[in-house]
Design a protein around this motif. Structure first.
Motif, mmCIF file in Angstrom:
data_model
loop_
_atom_site.group_PDB
_atom_site.id
_atom_site.type_symbol
_atom_site.label_atom_id
_atom_site.label_comp_id
_atom_site.label_asym_id
_atom_site.label_seq_id
_atom_site.Cartn_x
_atom_site.Cartn_y
_atom_site.Cartn_z
ATOM 1 N N TYR A 179 0.847 -1.188 0.000
ATOM 2 C CA TYR A 179 0.000 0.000 0.000
ATOM 3 C C TYR A 179 0.884 1.239 0.000
ATOM 4 O O TYR A 179 1.351 1.689 1.033
ATOM 5 C CB TYR A 179 -0.915 -0.019 1.224
ATOM 6 N N ARG A 196 -6.253 -1.271 -4.135
ATOM 7 C CA ARG A 196 -6.795 -0.725 -2.895
ATOM 8 C C ARG A 196 -8.224 -1.220 -2.671
ATOM 9 O O ARG A 196 -8.606 -1.521 -1.539
ATOM 10 C CB ARG A 196 -6.780 0.810 -2.946
ATOM 11 N N THR A 249 3.702 -1.129 3.891
ATOM 12 C CA THR A 249 3.447 0.266 3.571
ATOM 13 C C THR A 249 4.560 1.108 4.173
ATOM 14 O O THR A 249 5.563 0.582 4.636
ATOM 15 C CB THR A 249 2.050 0.685 4.087
#
Length: 185
Positions: A27, A58, A71
């Motif tokens: 992400y 997403r 992330t």
């Protein structure tokens, strides 16, 4: 980690987790929004096909969060503040977050360190992980000044970042094993 580090680590993890039954997602700002946009994402890795463990868009991550989410701290902040991203940590999964790993933890000093420390506390609160969250910090660049106990200094630093007690005995340092060579071989 930041995007470049997350991306390089993601590819290695994806290879290793293929056919494992675990699902993972990356992400970052380059993560596509919907499943129809994944071709460009895969091209970054020189691939046309996704590994079975990958949750790439997403939209898919928000609908069914992956087991492992890679992330960076900026995107994690967005996840905790943007309404549509909060679905990555749904209320139904409260208490399910078990591990948080910060790579290159030595870079989180000063204002950035304070921001990340506050972010981790918000993450604990938002996910219901509380004190049960196991935090791991890695670094290849840790040094201590002469006369200081490196493990104790690292434990104190980790406590400030992670917001939970860290025993100096839990600090794992590097060790080198000499290679023995024999003549003629």
């Amino acid at each position: 980690p930041m995007n470049a580090l997350a991306t390089s680590q993601y590819e290695e993890f994806a290879k290793r987790l293929d056919d494992s039954g675990l699902r993972m997602g990356l992400y970052t700002s380059s993560t596509p929004y919907n499943p129809d946009e994944t071709a460009e994402f895969l091209q970054e890795f020189g691939r046309k096909e996704a590994f079975d463990c990958e949750v790439i868009s997403r939209e898919e991550m928000q609908r069914d969060p992956p087991d492992i989410l890679m992330t960076n701290y900026v995107m994690l902040d967005y996840i905790l503040t943007r309404h549509e991203d909060k679905d990555l940590f749904p209320t139904a999964h409260e208490g399910a977050l078990n591990y948080l790993v910060l790579d290159e933890v030595h870079t989180y000093t000063g204002h950035q360190g304070a921001d990340v420390a506050a972010l981790i506390r918000r993450l604990r609160e938002h996910t219901g992980a509380g004190e049960d969250l196991t935090c791991i910090g890695t670094s290849a660049t840790v040094a201590s000044e002469e006369g200081l106990d490196a493990e104790e200094e690292i434990a104190n630093f980790s406590e400030r970042i992670f917001g939970a007690p860290v025993d100096a005995d839990n600090v794992i340092g590097e060790s080198h094993y000499p290679i023995q060579f024999t003549q003629g071989k």
